[in-house]
Enzyme design. Structure first.
Site, PDB file in Angstrom:
ATOM      1  N   ASN A 123      19.862 -12.756 -39.977  1.00 42.40           N
ATOM      2  CA  ASN A 123      21.071 -12.766 -39.146  1.00 42.40           C
ATOM      3  C   ASN A 123      22.351 -12.313 -39.841  1.00 42.40           C
ATOM      4  O   ASN A 123      23.461 -12.618 -39.417  1.00 42.40           O
ATOM      5  CB  ASN A 123      21.271 -14.141 -38.511  1.00 42.40           C
ATOM      6  CG  ASN A 123      21.715 -14.006 -37.061  1.00 42.40           C
ATOM      7  OD1 ASN A 123      21.448 -12.982 -36.424  1.00 42.40           O
ATOM      8  ND2 ASN A 123      22.405 -15.001 -36.558  1.00 42.40           N
TER       9      ASN A 123
ATOM     10  N   LEU B  40      15.069 -10.922 -23.616  1.00 45.44           N
ATOM     11  CA  LEU B  40      13.905 -11.613 -23.062  1.00 45.44           C
ATOM     12  C   LEU B  40      14.422 -12.758 -22.191  1.00 45.44           C
ATOM     13  O   LEU B  40      15.418 -13.393 -22.548  1.00 45.44           O
ATOM     14  CB  LEU B  40      13.023 -12.173 -24.187  1.00 45.44           C
ATOM     15  CG  LEU B  40      12.287 -11.149 -25.055  1.00 45.44           C
ATOM     16  CD1 LEU B  40      11.633 -11.853 -26.241  1.00 45.44           C
ATOM     17  CD2 LEU B  40      11.239 -10.393 -24.248  1.00 45.44           C
TER      18      LEU B  40
ATOM     19  N   LYS C  67      18.033 -17.869 -30.403  1.00 37.44           N
ATOM     20  CA  LYS C  67      17.155 -17.141 -29.491  1.00 37.44           C
ATOM     21  C   LYS C  67      16.819 -15.771 -30.032  1.00 37.44           C
ATOM     22  O   LYS C  67      16.309 -14.925 -29.330  1.00 37.44           O
ATOM     23  CB  LYS C  67      17.791 -17.038 -28.113  1.00 37.44           C
ATOM     24  CG  LYS C  67      17.686 -18.358 -27.383  1.00 37.44           C
ATOM     25  CD  LYS C  67      18.729 -18.509 -26.319  1.00 37.44           C
ATOM     26  CE  LYS C  67      18.751 -19.943 -25.840  1.00 37.44           C
ATOM     27  NZ  LYS C  67      20.082 -20.430 -25.564  1.00 37.44           N
TER      28      LYS C  67
ATOM     29  N   GLY D 158      14.315  -3.563 -32.461  1.00 41.36           N
ATOM     30  CA  GLY D 158      14.981  -3.189 -33.710  1.00 41.36           C
ATOM     31  C   GLY D 158      14.166  -3.681 -34.905  1.00 41.36           C
ATOM     32  O   GLY D 158      13.918  -4.870 -35.035  1.00 41.36           O
TER      33      GLY D 158
ATOM     34  N   ASP E  17      16.818  -9.544 -41.178  1.00 45.00           N
ATOM     35  CA  ASP E  17      18.120  -9.588 -41.855  1.00 45.00           C
ATOM     36  C   ASP E  17      18.693 -10.995 -41.973  1.00 45.00           C
ATOM     37  O   ASP E  17      19.850 -11.155 -42.368  1.00 45.00           O
ATOM     38  CB  ASP E  17      19.116  -8.697 -41.107  1.00 45.00           C
ATOM     39  CG  ASP E  17      19.402  -9.220 -39.704  1.00 45.00           C
ATOM     40  OD1 ASP E  17      18.538  -9.914 -39.142  1.00 45.00           O
ATOM     41  OD2 ASP E  17      20.496  -8.959 -39.193  1.00 45.00           O
TER      42      ASP E  17
ATOM     43  N   LEU F 100      15.922  -3.704 -26.551  1.00 40.22           N
ATOM     44  CA  LEU F 100      15.856  -5.160 -26.462  1.00 40.22           C
ATOM     45  C   LEU F 100      16.837  -5.790 -27.438  1.00 40.22           C
ATOM     46  O   LEU F 100      16.886  -5.404 -28.612  1.00 40.22           O
ATOM     47  CB  LEU F 100      14.431  -5.625 -26.765  1.00 40.22           C
ATOM     48  CG  LEU F 100      13.392  -5.087 -25.783  1.00 40.22           C
ATOM     49  CD1 LEU F 100      11.996  -5.522 -26.200  1.00 40.22           C
ATOM     50  CD2 LEU F 100      13.696  -5.562 -24.370  1.00 40.22           C
TER      51      LEU F 100
ATOM     52  N   CYS G 231      21.890  -4.201 -33.501  1.00 39.51           N
ATOM     53  CA  CYS G 231      21.059  -3.359 -32.634  1.00 39.51           C
ATOM     54  C   CYS G 231      21.740  -3.178 -31.282  1.00 39.51           C
ATOM     55  O   CYS G 231      21.739  -2.086 -30.716  1.00 39.51           O
ATOM     56  CB  CYS G 231      19.682  -3.985 -32.438  1.00 39.51           C
ATOM     57  SG  CYS G 231      18.768  -4.128 -33.976  1.00 39.51           S
TER      58      CYS G 231
ATOM     59  N   LEU H 217      14.468 -13.729 -31.992  1.00 30.54           N
ATOM     60  CA  LEU H 217      13.085 -13.871 -32.430  1.00 30.54           C
ATOM     61  C   LEU H 217      12.721 -12.803 -33.453  1.00 30.54           C
ATOM     62  O   LEU H 217      13.447 -11.827 -33.623  1.00 30.54           O
ATOM     63  CB  LEU H 217      12.138 -13.759 -31.226  1.00 30.54           C
ATOM     64  CG  LEU H 217      12.441 -14.648 -30.028  1.00 30.54           C
ATOM     65  CD1 LEU H 217      11.400 -14.422 -28.947  1.00 30.54           C
ATOM     66  CD2 LEU H 217      12.476 -16.121 -30.423  1.00 30.54           C
TER      67      LEU H 217
HETATM   68  N1  SAH Z   1      20.335  -9.451 -36.456  1.00 30.02           N
HETATM   69  C1  SAH Z   1      19.569  -8.496 -35.706  1.00 30.02           C
HETATM   70  C2  SAH Z   1      18.351  -9.190 -35.087  1.00 30.02           C
HETATM   71  C3  SAH Z   1      17.069  -8.647 -35.504  1.00 30.02           C
HETATM   72  S1  SAH Z   1      15.722  -9.420 -34.650  1.00 30.02           S
HETATM   73  C4  SAH Z   1      20.446  -7.947 -34.598  1.00 30.02           C
HETATM   74  O1  SAH Z   1      21.300  -8.681 -34.137  1.00 30.02           O
HETATM   75  O2  SAH Z   1      20.266  -6.830 -34.176  1.00 30.02           O
HETATM   76  C5  SAH Z   1      14.713  -8.007 -34.449  1.00 30.02           C
HETATM   77  C6  SAH Z   1      14.697  -7.376 -33.080  1.00 30.02           C
HETATM   78  O3  SAH Z   1      13.976  -8.199 -32.178  1.00 30.02           O
HETATM   79  C7  SAH Z   1      16.035  -7.167 -32.425  1.00 30.02           C
HETATM   80  O4  SAH Z   1      16.624  -5.989 -32.851  1.00 30.02           O
HETATM   81  C8  SAH Z   1      15.647  -7.071 -30.949  1.00 30.02           C
HETATM   82  O5  SAH Z   1      15.218  -5.768 -30.621  1.00 30.02           O
HETATM   83  C9  SAH Z   1      14.475  -8.009 -30.865  1.00 30.02           C
HETATM   84  N2  SAH Z   1      14.837  -9.335 -30.330  1.00 30.02           N
HETATM   85  C10 SAH Z   1      14.921 -10.507 -31.007  1.00 30.02           C
HETATM   86  N3  SAH Z   1      15.211 -11.525 -30.185  1.00 30.02           N
HETATM   87  C11 SAH Z   1      15.313 -11.001 -28.935  1.00 30.02           C
HETATM   88  C12 SAH Z   1      15.578 -11.537 -27.638  1.00 30.02           C
HETATM   89  N4  SAH Z   1      15.810 -12.833 -27.464  1.00 30.02           N
HETATM   90  N5  SAH Z   1      15.595 -10.699 -26.578  1.00 30.02           N
HETATM   91  C13 SAH Z   1      15.352  -9.375 -26.744  1.00 30.02           C
HETATM   92  N6  SAH Z   1      15.077  -8.813 -27.938  1.00 30.02           N
HETATM   93  C14 SAH Z   1      15.052  -9.600 -29.018  1.00 30.02           C
END
Ligand code: SAH
Length: 223
Positions: A145, A165, A177, A139, A143, A119, A151, A179
């Site tokens: 962001n 999602l 977006k 993931g 962090d 995801l 991931c 989360l």
């Molecule tokens: N900065 C990190 C974000 C971590 S958010 C990155 O870019 O990888 C933590 C985890 O939540 C992400 O690794 C992802 O698996 C999931 N996630 C967060 N928002 C999402 C979304 N809109 N759709 C799908 N997965 C999401």
């Protein structure tokens, strides 16, 4: 007298609030009709500060307690569980006995590659349905962001499918977006209980309800 009445009211209220929770029978993952796997991928733990790793694990633990309360628990796993993650988890008494799969291996060693969907908010594919034999990877990263798209990049390197999602498809969310880990899990868990995507977003992201277009979801800070 009035005070006593008030106290009684308060007590009644407390009783009704806690009663259903107490009497709720925990359904074990093995007994659940839901065979969808949700995996918390902890391979990024070394990129987090002590504090953020703590936050991240707290989010996963919230998912665990959520999973114990729903009628059809999701199959929950934590992968790359070792080192700092394990040290941190040891603070939680008896966590090894939780109804939760803890694995040292990374997710791509545990599930066939063609059953894995990573995801990621950056994916071009939107999730439509959750399939019973698939593993949806979240993931484990808090962090703020700093590691944008990490991931997603890592999943592409391994060559597994990615999906986001379907937020845009169902609700009006103008800004971020990305989360938090527990929000992503809760949305998936609700959909596994038969709730629609839209209702799941509305339930889990309540701040989106009235104020659909003035949103600021700062990843990692909302819990
Ligand atoms: N900065 C990190 C974000 C971590 S958010 C990155 O870019 O990888 C933590 C985890 O939540 C992400 O690794 C992802 O698996 C999931 N996630 C967060 N928002 C999402 C979304 N809109 N759709 C799908 N997965 C999401």
């Amino acid at each position: 007298k009035l005070k006593m009445a008030a106290r009684k009211l308060e007590k009644d209220d407390e009783d009704t609030r806690t009663a259903p929770r107490k009497s709720l029978k925990h359904v074990k993952m093995s007994e659940s009709d839901c065979k969808v796997s949700v995996v918390f991928d902890m391979q990024f733990s070394d990129l987090m500060t002590e504090r953020d790793l703590g936050k991240c694990l707290k989010q996963v633990i919230r998912c665990y307690s959520y999973n114990r309360r729903i009628p059809q628990p999701v199959q929950v796993h934590m992968t790359s569980h070792g080192g700092r993650v394990e040290a941190e988890m040891l603070k939680h008494d008896g966590y090894r006995n939780w109804d939760f799969h803890f694995k040292q291996e990374s997710y791509d060693k545990l599930f066939p590659l063609d059953k894995i969907i990573y995801l990621s908010a950056e994916s071009e594919t939107a999730l439509e349905t959750l399939e019973q034999d698939k593993a949806y990877i979240i993931g484990g990263l808090v962090d703020h962001n700093h590691h944008k798209g990490l991931c997603h990049a890592r999943a592409q390197e391994i060559g597994v499918k990615t999906a986001r999602l379907p937020i845009d498809e169902f609700i009006n969310m103008k800004t971020r977006k990305v989360l938090t880990v527990n929000h992503v899990y809760e949305i998936l868990a609700e959909v596994c209980q038969g709730v629609s995507w839209k209702d799941a977003f509305m339930k889990v992201l309540p701040e989106r309800k009235g104020a659909l277009d003035k949103i600021d979801c700062d990843n990692g800070d909302s819990s």
